[in-house]
Scaffold this active site. Structure first.
Site, short mmCIF file in Angstrom:
data_model
loop_
_atom_site.label_atom_id
_atom_site.label_comp_id
_atom_site.label_asym_id
_atom_site.label_seq_id
_atom_site.Cartn_x
_atom_site.Cartn_y
_atom_site.Cartn_z
N ASP A 248 52.71 26.78 18.22
CA ASP A 248 51.24 26.67 17.25
C ASP A 248 51.65 25.70 16.40
O ASP A 248 52.95 26.05 15.38
CB ASP A 248 51.85 28.37 16.73
CG ASP A 248 51.34 28.47 15.62
OD1 ASP A 248 49.80 28.11 15.00
OD2 ASP A 248 50.78 29.81 15.19
N ILE A 249 50.53 25.17 16.34
CA ILE A 249 50.88 24.21 15.26
C ILE A 249 51.09 24.16 13.93
O ILE A 249 51.31 23.87 13.35
CB ILE A 249 49.73 22.93 15.13
CG1 ILE A 249 48.72 22.67 14.79
CG2 ILE A 249 50.01 22.42 16.24
CD1 ILE A 249 47.99 21.83 14.36
N ALA B 115 42.39 21.62 17.13
CA ALA B 115 41.63 21.13 16.24
C ALA B 115 40.89 22.68 16.37
O ALA B 115 40.79 23.05 17.42
CB ALA B 115 41.02 20.38 16.20
N THR C 244 37.09 23.67 16.25
CA THR C 244 36.24 23.08 17.15
C THR C 244 34.79 23.36 16.93
O THR C 244 34.36 22.99 17.05
CB THR C 244 36.09 21.68 17.98
OG1 THR C 244 36.53 23.20 19.09
CG2 THR C 244 37.43 20.99 17.85
N TYR D 45 33.30 22.37 8.78
CA TYR D 45 33.79 21.87 10.04
C TYR D 45 34.99 20.14 9.43
O TYR D 45 35.58 19.99 9.60
CB TYR D 45 33.22 21.53 11.08
CG TYR D 45 33.68 20.68 12.53
CD1 TYR D 45 35.35 21.11 12.62
CD2 TYR D 45 33.25 19.64 12.91
CE1 TYR D 45 35.78 20.32 13.73
CE2 TYR D 45 33.95 18.82 13.56
CZ TYR D 45 34.94 19.49 14.28
OH TYR D 45 35.34 18.17 15.14
N LYS E 105 38.15 18.64 8.66
CA LYS E 105 38.97 17.64 9.81
C LYS E 105 39.23 16.56 8.16
O LYS E 105 39.56 15.54 8.93
CB LYS E 105 37.68 17.36 10.46
CG LYS E 105 37.21 17.88 11.77
CD LYS E 105 38.88 18.06 12.26
CE LYS E 105 39.40 16.68 13.33
NZ LYS E 105 40.49 17.28 13.96
#
Length: 308
Positions: free
Chosen positions: A64-65, A88, A90, A153, A157
């Site tokens: 789990d980042i 990501a 997304t 989103y 990012k």
């Protein structure tokens, strides 16, 4: 080279695995493939088995980042030369209602990776998106163009990009767009809809560059063997609308389906989309020897592989 890939179960992750393990590479490597959880672990393992990709050079683990201590422990245990982040949040429309969750993955998770990478002096490859731009122009965006995202989103990012650029020197920040590969994507959706519909209505006033995950994977593998750090755009050459993209899919697939153009206003979505988000490959062509395919050629390769 020791390569640590996050989000290995996704479209780009699978393309990287295939390209590294199935194509002849001019360098030796060992892979650590990280996935979200046990379910993803089983899914990726089965996919690798079915595609004859199980290899002693590749190990799979869950990560789990968004948990810094887990990220640091995993990276310091493997001691990679390069970390490629394919994780990501997304789901563009879903981000509008779940900004905190999107930011946790697209900013906090990226920061965790950047800090862990910095601690061991490795390189980070981070994948970003055309959605960091507002789409109000009419010429392809270069790497140094001003970003101005118009949806959640894109904003999350953009925050991830900021984390990478402010904390690292050895990084490749690669923006891509309209990605398709092994998983849910526009190409497969159109083919599925064509099975039961003779008419498809597709948005014609949004323009971008459809990009094969395999072509992007090839570009990434090329770059990590260089020291040409910085921001890059990595999309298939050329531009088109979703409408023209759908028409080309039907033509190449031999489907007798009528594709009708509609305006964005006729296809309501929660998140606003940029009307023109074409990314320029001028830097790639000028500063590297990598030859990326035109979007039409990459699409033909993809559809040929689907038939197999």
């Amino acid at each position: 080279m020791r390569i640590f890939i996050t989000g290995a179960e996704g479209q780009l992750g699978k393309a990287l695995i295939k390209e590294l393990l199935k194509s002849r590479q001019n360098f030796e490597f060992k892979l650590m493939l990280t996935v979200l959880n046990e379910v993803s672990w089983n899914s990726l393992y089965n996919w690798m088995y079915e595609n004859n990709l199980l290899d002693e050079r590749a190990e799979i683990t869950a990560l789990d980042i968004t948990d810094y201590y887990l990220v640091r422990a995993a990276i310091e245990s493997f001691m990679p030369d390069t970390v490629i982040n394919c994780v990501a949040y997304t789901a563009v429309d879903d981000c509008e209602d779940h900004e905190e969750e999107a930011r946790l993955v697209n900013e906090t998770g990226v920061k965790n990776l950047a800090m862990a990478v910095k601690n061991i002096g490795a390189c980070l490859v981070h994948i970003s998106t055309d959605y960091v731009f507002d789409g109000n122009g009419n010429i392809p965006y270069k790497e140094d163009a001003e970003i101005n995202p118009i949806n959640v989103y894109g904003k999350t990012k953009a925050l991830g990009e900021k984390v990478v650029c402010e904390n690292l020197n050895n990084y490749f920040l690669i923006r891509t767009a309209w990605l398709y590969g092994e998983g849910k994507n526009f190409v497969k959706t159109m083919l599925r809809l064509a099975e039961n519909n003779k008419v498809l209505r597709v948005v014609s006033d949004q323009t971008g560059s459809p990009t094969s995950a395999m072509e992007l994977a090839r570009f990434i593998i090329y770059l990590i063997q260089t020291k040409q750090y910085g921001v890059w755009h990595g999309v298939c050459d050329g531009e088109t609308s979703w409408y023209e993209f759908a028409k080309e899919i039907m033509r190449l697939a031999g489907r007798d389906v009528e594709v009708i153009p509609i305006k964005s206003e006729e296809y309501k979505t929660k998140a606003k989309r940029p009307h023109y988000s074409v990314l320029s490959n001028a830097k790639m062509h000028k500063e590297t020897e990598f030859g990326i395919k035109a979007w039409t050629d990459a699409l033909k390769e993809y559809l040929d592989l689907l038939k197999l």
